[in-house]
Write a protein that holds these residues in place. Structure first.
Motif, PDB file in Angstrom:
ATOM      1  N   SER A 147     -43.223  20.439   8.178  1.00  0.00           N
ATOM      2  CA  SER A 147     -44.208  19.354   8.150  1.00  0.00           C
ATOM      3  C   SER A 147     -44.143  18.505   6.887  1.00  0.00           C
ATOM      4  O   SER A 147     -44.789  17.467   6.803  1.00  0.00           O
ATOM      5  N   LEU A 260     -55.249  21.205  15.503  1.00  0.00           N
ATOM      6  CA  LEU A 260     -54.751  21.373  14.134  1.00  0.00           C
ATOM      7  C   LEU A 260     -54.391  22.835  13.871  1.00  0.00           C
ATOM      8  O   LEU A 260     -53.333  23.138  13.309  1.00  0.00           O
ATOM      9  N   ASN A 261     -55.264  23.740  14.283  1.00  0.00           N
ATOM     10  CA  ASN A 261     -54.978  25.169  14.082  1.00  0.00           C
ATOM     11  C   ASN A 261     -53.722  25.588  14.849  1.00  0.00           C
ATOM     12  O   ASN A 261     -52.915  26.371  14.349  1.00  0.00           O
ATOM     13  N   CYS A 264     -50.567  24.300  13.009  1.00  0.00           N
ATOM     14  CA  CYS A 264     -50.298  25.113  11.817  1.00  0.00           C
ATOM     15  C   CYS A 264     -49.751  26.486  12.204  1.00  0.00           C
ATOM     16  O   CYS A 264     -48.873  27.023  11.524  1.00  0.00           O
ATOM     17  N   TRP A 265     -50.251  27.026  13.297  1.00  0.00           N
ATOM     18  CA  TRP A 265     -49.765  28.334  13.743  1.00  0.00           C
ATOM     19  C   TRP A 265     -48.321  28.232  14.237  1.00  0.00           C
ATOM     20  O   TRP A 265     -47.477  29.060  13.896  1.00  0.00           O
ATOM     21  N   LEU A 269     -47.566  27.518   9.062  1.00  0.00           N
ATOM     22  CA  LEU A 269     -48.088  26.845   7.863  1.00  0.00           C
ATOM     23  C   LEU A 269     -49.315  27.529   7.282  1.00  0.00           C
ATOM     24  O   LEU A 269     -49.731  27.190   6.175  1.00  0.00           O
ATOM     25  N   THR A 271     -53.523  28.961   7.729  1.00  0.00           N
ATOM     26  CA  THR A 271     -54.802  28.455   8.237  1.00  0.00           C
ATOM     27  C   THR A 271     -55.338  27.344   7.348  1.00  0.00           C
ATOM     28  O   THR A 271     -55.447  27.511   6.128  1.00  0.00           O
ATOM     29  N   PRO A 272     -55.704  26.199   7.926  1.00  0.00           N
ATOM     30  CA  PRO A 272     -56.255  25.091   7.117  1.00  0.00           C
ATOM     31  C   PRO A 272     -57.591  25.480   6.496  1.00  0.00           C
ATOM     32  O   PRO A 272     -58.404  26.183   7.110  1.00  0.00           O
ATOM     33  N   GLN A 273     -57.817  25.016   5.270  1.00  0.00           N
ATOM     34  CA  GLN A 273     -59.086  25.230   4.591  1.00  0.00           C
ATOM     35  C   GLN A 273     -59.703  23.870   4.273  1.00  0.00           C
ATOM     36  O   GLN A 273     -59.036  23.000   3.719  1.00  0.00           O
ATOM     37  N   VAL A 293     -58.169  18.868   2.668  1.00  0.00           N
ATOM     38  CA  VAL A 293     -57.759  19.991   3.515  1.00  0.00           C
ATOM     39  C   VAL A 293     -56.494  20.620   2.936  1.00  0.00           C
ATOM     40  O   VAL A 293     -55.481  19.934   2.757  1.00  0.00           O
ATOM     41  N   ILE A 295     -53.506  23.152   3.433  1.00  0.00           N
ATOM     42  CA  ILE A 295     -52.713  23.930   4.386  1.00  0.00           C
ATOM     43  C   ILE A 295     -51.633  24.643   3.576  1.00  0.00           C
ATOM     44  O   ILE A 295     -50.809  23.986   2.930  1.00  0.00           O
ATOM     45  N   CYS A 298     -47.958  23.374   3.254  1.00  0.00           N
ATOM     46  CA  CYS A 298     -47.697  21.981   2.880  1.00  0.00           C
ATOM     47  C   CYS A 298     -47.752  21.845   1.364  1.00  0.00           C
ATOM     48  O   CYS A 298     -48.613  22.455   0.721  1.00  0.00           O
TER      49      CYS A 298
END
Length: 336
Positions: A147, A260-261, A264-265, A269, A271-273, A293, A295, A298
């Motif tokens: 990404s 989005l989850n 990322c899965w 990548l 779990t986004p915070q 956010v 990740i 990234c």
């Protein structure tokens, strides 16, 4: 065939040589700066006007006794021409590491230095090695998350290194779902410092293992026919940065966070915070938000500002905000 003598290593500081260096610096006013395991003169030297010298003006100096310093080496190598820069590799104990680099103002001086000083007897029984420096200026960074965009990576590199000229992205030849970046720097010195910073620093570019090396000529040749890998945003025809589109109806927002989850899965990548702060509220339930956010896979967080209106359809204010922000992140990633 000529056999050079073995390297002459020392275990203690030669105090007489060290004091001679101090006296020489005081007498000449030469400024030496120690940074990242090397002591630097010039780059540019006092009074220099114009751009740095071209490629082919630097020589490598090897097989140095560890207790010889710039007060001996700089005057010696200046006999054949003006030095633009001189770098002596140093240990933490104050001894040199047995090699140095001298960069001249022109190629002719560099060639003369090689002709005159290669096999030069610096001391009795101690012949030094002088040859053309390879002046590598390109690094490879393998293992970046799929990404990562070129703009994103370049922004990180400009923050933690100096002299970056270009960044190109390619599919990794060694890791699935990963990218390889080719980093070009303005000089070998800049590239060497960047390699050290990227290898030893605490900068986190991805959850995957990133390997930073000098760009291998064979790898460079293999990468040349292929075009640079487009960033996800380019592939979807959207600009990476810019004014976000208007937030769509809530029916689209229902799936944004799940999407989005899932992205990322799928790309490993993490779990986004979400970190969100309300800056301002306005009549009608609108909120002006600053969001960020993170990740893990990234290299940089996603961040921005956006207006969000609570629609009052059973969702909490926090859920409404997270859905809207998730949609913004998906657009930046080229996934919406």
């Amino acid at each position: 065939q000529c056999h050079l003598p073995s390297q002459m290593w020392s275990s203690t500081i030669n105090q007489a040589n060290k004091m001679a260096l101090v006296a020489w610096v005081k007498e000449t006013g030469v400024r030496l700066v120690q940074i990242n395991g090397q002591r630097l003169y010039g780059g540019p030297p006092p009074g220099w006007v114009g751009p740095p010298p071209p490629a082919g003006t630097e020589v490598f100096i090897g097989k140095l006794p560890q207790d010889v310093y710039e007060n001996v080496l700089i005057p010696l190598f200046e006999r054949v021409g003006k030095l633009y820069e001189f770098r002596l590799m140093m240990t933490f104990s104050g001894l040199n590491r047995g090699f140095a680099f001298a960069k001249y103002s022109n190629r002719r001086s560099a060639k003369e230095a090689i002709a005159i000083f290669n096999n030069f007897q610096l001391r009795e029984g101690c012949a030094i090695l002088v040859c053309k420096s390879t002046e590598k200026c390109e690094l490879s960074m393998d293992g970046l998350a799929a990404s990562v965009s070129r703009q994103e990576l370049e922004a990180v590199l400009r923050r933690v290194t100096k002299g970056i000229l270009s960044v190109t992205l390619h599919a990794s030849p060694c890791q699935r779902r990963a990218q390889l970046a080719v980093l070009k720097y303005s000089s070998h010195h800049a590239a060497a410092l960047a390699k050290k910073a990227l290898t030893e620093g605490d900068m986190r570019l991805t959850v995957m293992e990133v390997k930073v090396n000098w760009l291998n000529p064979d790898l460079k040749h293999k990468l040349q026919p292929s075009k640079e890998k487009p960033s996800p945003s380019q592939a979807h025809g959207n600009k990476w940065l810019g004014v976000p589109k208007a937030v769509p109806p809530s029916s689209v927002l229902h799936t944004a966070l799940e999407h989005l989850n899932a992205v990322c899965w799928q790309q490993y990548l993490g779990t986004p915070q979400f970190f969100i702060k309300c800056i301002q509220t306005s009549p009608g339930g609108w909120m002006w938000l600053r969001w960020r956010v993170v990740i893990p896979g990234c290299p940089l967080p996603f961040s921005g500002f956006t207006w969000v209106q609570r629609e009052g359809q059973g969702r909490s204010g926090q859920e409404e905000v997270m859905l809207a922000v998730a949609l913004q992140v998906l657009r930046m990633m080229g996934e919406s």
